[in-house]
Design a protein around this motif. Structure first.
Motif, PDB file in Angstrom:
ATOM      1  N   LEU A  16      25.881-102.592  -9.548  1.00 41.45           N
ATOM      2  CA  LEU A  16      25.916-103.916 -10.173  1.00 41.45           C
ATOM      3  C   LEU A  16      26.231-105.030  -9.188  1.00 41.45           C
ATOM      4  O   LEU A  16      25.531-106.043  -9.140  1.00 41.45           O
ATOM      5  CB  LEU A  16      26.922-103.929 -11.329  1.00 41.45           C
ATOM      6  N   LEU A  17      27.269-104.877  -8.382  1.00 41.63           N
ATOM      7  CA  LEU A  17      27.632-105.941  -7.446  1.00 41.63           C
ATOM      8  C   LEU A  17      26.505-106.210  -6.454  1.00 41.63           C
ATOM      9  O   LEU A  17      26.169-107.364  -6.186  1.00 41.63           O
ATOM     10  CB  LEU A  17      28.934-105.619  -6.711  1.00 41.63           C
ATOM     11  N   ALA A  18      25.912-105.173  -5.923  1.00 45.57           N
ATOM     12  CA  ALA A  18      24.802-105.349  -4.971  1.00 45.57           C
ATOM     13  C   ALA A  18      23.627-106.076  -5.629  1.00 45.57           C
ATOM     14  O   ALA A  18      23.012-106.957  -5.016  1.00 45.57           O
ATOM     15  CB  ALA A  18      24.354-103.995  -4.424  1.00 45.57           C
ATOM     16  N   ILE A  19      23.338-105.738  -6.869  1.00 48.25           N
ATOM     17  CA  ILE A  19      22.254-106.403  -7.596  1.00 48.25           C
ATOM     18  C   ILE A  19      22.577-107.888  -7.769  1.00 48.25           C
ATOM     19  O   ILE A  19      21.742-108.761  -7.504  1.00 48.25           O
ATOM     20  CB  ILE A  19      22.020-105.731  -8.967  1.00 48.25           C
ATOM     21  N   LEU A  20      23.810-108.179  -8.205  1.00 44.18           N
ATOM     22  CA  LEU A  20      24.201-109.578  -8.396  1.00 44.18           C
ATOM     23  C   LEU A  20      24.171-110.353  -7.085  1.00 44.18           C
ATOM     24  O   LEU A  20      23.763-111.521  -7.056  1.00 44.18           O
ATOM     25  CB  LEU A  20      25.580-109.660  -9.049  1.00 44.18           C
ATOM     26  N   GLN A  21      24.577-109.724  -6.001  1.00 40.80           N
ATOM     27  CA  GLN A  21      24.526-110.395  -4.696  1.00 40.80           C
ATOM     28  C   GLN A  21      23.087-110.718  -4.303  1.00 40.80           C
ATOM     29  O   GLN A  21      22.804-111.790  -3.775  1.00 40.80           O
ATOM     30  CB  GLN A  21      25.195-109.535  -3.624  1.00 40.80           C
ATOM     31  N   ASP A  22      22.175-109.794  -4.558  1.00 36.73           N
ATOM     32  CA  ASP A  22      20.761-110.047  -4.249  1.00 36.73           C
ATOM     33  C   ASP A  22      20.207-111.190  -5.097  1.00 36.73           C
ATOM     34  O   ASP A  22      19.455-112.034  -4.594  1.00 36.73           O
ATOM     35  CB  ASP A  22      19.916-108.792  -4.468  1.00 36.73           C
ATOM     36  N   ILE A  23      20.578-111.228  -6.361  1.00 39.74           N
ATOM     37  CA  ILE A  23      20.131-112.322  -7.229  1.00 39.74           C
ATOM     38  C   ILE A  23      20.722-113.641  -6.748  1.00 39.74           C
ATOM     39  O   ILE A  23      20.030-114.653  -6.675  1.00 39.74           O
ATOM     40  CB  ILE A  23      20.510-112.041  -8.702  1.00 39.74           C
ATOM     41  N   GLN A  24      22.001-113.620  -6.369  1.00 39.83           N
ATOM     42  CA  GLN A  24      22.667-114.827  -5.854  1.00 39.83           C
ATOM     43  C   GLN A  24      21.948-115.337  -4.603  1.00 39.83           C
ATOM     44  O   GLN A  24      21.702-116.531  -4.461  1.00 39.83           O
ATOM     45  CB  GLN A  24      24.133-114.503  -5.537  1.00 39.83           C
ATOM     46  N   ARG A  25      21.593-114.428  -3.699  1.00 40.37           N
ATOM     47  CA  ARG A  25      20.878-114.833  -2.475  1.00 40.37           C
ATOM     48  C   ARG A  25      19.507-115.421  -2.798  1.00 40.37           C
ATOM     49  O   ARG A  25      19.057-116.366  -2.155  1.00 40.37           O
ATOM     50  CB  ARG A  25      20.705-113.639  -1.537  1.00 40.37           C
TER      51      ARG A  25
END
Length: 151
Positions: A16-25
Protein backbone atom coordinates in the motif's frame (compact mmCIF):
# COMPACT_ATOMS: atom_id res chain seq x y z
CA UNK A 1 -2.39 5.88 -15.37
CA UNK A 2 -3.46 4.60 -11.93
CA UNK A 3 -4.12 1.21 -13.46
CA UNK A 4 -0.54 1.02 -14.75
CA UNK A 5 0.75 1.77 -11.24
CA UNK A 6 -1.45 -0.88 -9.66
CA UNK A 7 -0.39 -3.54 -12.18
CA UNK A 8 3.19 -3.26 -10.88
CA UNK A 9 2.16 -4.59 -7.48
CA UNK A 10 0.61 -7.83 -6.23
CA UNK A 11 -2.83 -7.43 -4.66
CA UNK A 12 -1.37 -7.41 -1.14
CA UNK A 13 -1.87 -4.78 1.54
CA UNK A 14 1.86 -4.70 2.34
CA UNK A 15 2.41 -2.80 -0.92
CA UNK A 16 0.00 0.00 0.00
CA UNK A 17 2.63 2.59 0.94
CA UNK A 18 4.66 1.94 -2.21
CA UNK A 19 1.52 2.27 -4.33
CA UNK A 20 0.57 5.55 -2.64
CA UNK A 21 4.10 6.89 -3.10
CA UNK A 22 3.96 6.09 -6.82
CA UNK A 23 0.60 7.84 -7.14
CA UNK A 24 1.98 10.83 -5.20
CA UNK A 25 4.97 11.03 -7.57
CA UNK A 26 2.69 10.85 -10.61
CA UNK A 27 0.04 13.39 -9.58
CA UNK A 28 1.90 15.36 -6.87
CA UNK A 29 -0.94 14.41 -4.50
CA UNK A 30 -3.40 11.56 -3.92
CA UNK A 31 -6.58 12.17 -5.95
CA UNK A 32 -9.76 10.69 -4.49
CA UNK A 33 -10.36 8.74 -7.72
CA UNK A 34 -6.95 7.10 -7.29
CA UNK A 35 -7.68 6.20 -3.67
CA UNK A 36 -10.94 4.57 -4.72
CA UNK A 37 -9.13 2.50 -7.33
CA UNK A 38 -6.50 1.43 -4.78
CA UNK A 39 -9.30 0.53 -2.33
CA UNK A 40 -10.93 -1.70 -4.92
CA UNK A 41 -7.65 -3.23 -6.07
CA UNK A 42 -6.48 -4.16 -2.56
CA UNK A 43 -10.01 -4.72 -1.19
CA UNK A 44 -9.39 -2.57 1.89
CA UNK A 45 -11.48 0.13 3.57
CA UNK A 46 -11.10 3.69 2.32
CA UNK A 47 -10.44 4.70 5.95
CA UNK A 48 -7.20 2.67 5.88
CA UNK A 49 -6.02 4.65 2.86
CA UNK A 50 -6.87 7.98 4.50
CA UNK A 51 -5.18 6.87 7.70
CA UNK A 52 -1.93 6.19 5.86
CA UNK A 53 -2.23 9.27 3.64
CA UNK A 54 -2.58 11.56 6.66
CA UNK A 55 0.09 9.81 8.75
CA UNK A 56 2.95 10.21 6.28
CA UNK A 57 3.93 13.82 5.67
CA UNK A 58 5.32 12.96 2.23
CA UNK A 59 1.80 12.09 1.11
CA UNK A 60 -0.80 14.75 0.44
CA UNK A 61 -4.55 14.73 -0.12
CA UNK A 62 -4.38 18.28 -1.50
CA UNK A 63 -2.89 19.16 -4.88
CA UNK A 64 0.62 20.58 -4.81
CA UNK A 65 2.36 22.76 -7.31
CA UNK A 66 4.65 21.54 -10.04
CA UNK A 67 7.41 23.00 -7.87
CA UNK A 68 7.02 22.28 -4.17
CA UNK A 69 9.00 24.83 -2.15
CA UNK A 70 9.95 23.64 1.33
CA UNK A 71 11.48 26.30 3.56
CA UNK A 72 13.30 25.02 6.63
CA UNK A 73 12.34 26.76 9.85
CA UNK A 74 14.48 24.68 12.19
CA UNK A 75 16.62 26.45 14.77
CA UNK A 76 19.68 27.14 12.57
CA UNK A 77 17.58 28.30 9.62
CA UNK A 78 15.30 30.40 11.79
CA UNK A 79 18.24 32.17 13.42
CA UNK A 80 19.80 32.79 10.01
CA UNK A 81 16.70 34.30 8.43
CA UNK A 82 14.21 31.71 7.17
CA UNK A 83 11.37 34.10 8.06
CA UNK A 84 12.87 36.65 5.66
CA UNK A 85 12.80 34.00 2.94
CA UNK A 86 9.11 33.35 3.62
CA UNK A 87 8.39 37.08 3.41
CA UNK A 88 10.19 37.29 0.06
CA UNK A 89 8.29 34.28 -1.27
CA UNK A 90 5.08 36.02 -0.23
CA UNK A 91 6.19 39.13 -2.17
CA UNK A 92 7.42 37.32 -5.26
CA UNK A 93 4.77 34.62 -5.63
CA UNK A 94 1.89 35.89 -3.45
CA UNK A 95 2.16 32.58 -1.64
CA UNK A 96 1.80 31.60 2.01
CA UNK A 97 2.64 28.23 3.59
CA UNK A 98 0.01 25.64 2.70
CA UNK A 99 -1.02 27.44 -0.47
CA UNK A 100 -0.61 26.79 -4.18
CA UNK A 101 -0.34 29.49 -6.86
CA UNK A 102 -3.45 29.88 -9.07
CA UNK A 103 -1.51 28.53 -12.08
CA UNK A 104 -0.52 25.40 -10.12
CA UNK A 105 3.16 26.10 -10.64
CA UNK A 106 4.29 26.59 -7.01
CA UNK A 107 3.21 25.44 -3.58
CA UNK A 108 4.84 26.37 -0.28
CA UNK A 109 5.46 24.41 2.90
CA UNK A 110 7.51 25.05 6.00
CA UNK A 111 9.37 22.10 7.49
CA UNK A 112 11.09 21.57 10.82
CA UNK A 113 14.42 20.47 9.38
CA UNK A 114 16.00 19.62 6.06
CA UNK A 115 19.21 18.35 7.66
CA UNK A 116 21.42 21.01 6.11
CA UNK A 117 22.09 23.26 9.10
CA UNK A 118 25.64 24.07 7.96
CA UNK A 119 24.27 25.94 4.94
CA UNK A 120 21.33 27.62 6.68
CA UNK A 121 18.98 29.13 5.77
CA UNK A 122 17.89 26.38 3.42
CA UNK A 123 14.98 25.65 1.13
CA UNK A 124 14.26 22.74 -1.13
CA UNK A 125 12.38 22.88 -4.42
CA UNK A 126 11.26 19.39 -5.31
CA UNK A 127 14.47 17.41 -4.77
CA UNK A 128 17.00 20.25 -5.11
CA UNK A 129 18.46 21.93 -2.02
CA UNK A 130 19.35 25.63 -2.00
CA UNK A 131 21.53 26.83 0.86
CA UNK A 132 23.10 29.99 2.27
CA UNK A 133 20.09 31.84 0.91
CA UNK A 134 19.37 35.51 1.00
CA UNK A 135 15.96 36.92 0.05
CA UNK A 136 17.36 38.69 -3.02
CA UNK A 137 18.41 35.31 -4.48
CA UNK A 138 14.88 33.92 -4.68
CA UNK A 139 13.61 35.83 -7.72
CA UNK A 140 16.42 34.42 -9.87
CA UNK A 141 15.82 30.88 -8.54
CA UNK A 142 12.11 31.06 -9.35
CA UNK A 143 12.82 32.54 -12.79
CA UNK A 144 15.20 29.68 -13.55
CA UNK A 145 12.26 27.32 -13.00
CA UNK A 146 10.17 29.23 -15.51
CA UNK A 147 8.40 31.16 -12.79
CA UNK A 148 7.32 34.72 -13.20
CA UNK A 149 6.37 37.26 -10.65
CA UNK A 150 2.70 36.78 -9.80
CA UNK A 151 2.15 39.92 -7.83
Amino acid sequence: MIESILKRYPKERRFLLAILQDIQRTYNYLPRKALNEVREYLDIPLSSLYSMATFYRALSLKPKGKYVIRVCDGTACHIRGSMNLLEEIKRELSLLPGEITPDGKFSLETVNCLGSCAIAPVMMINERVYGNLKPDMLKEIFSSLGGEENG
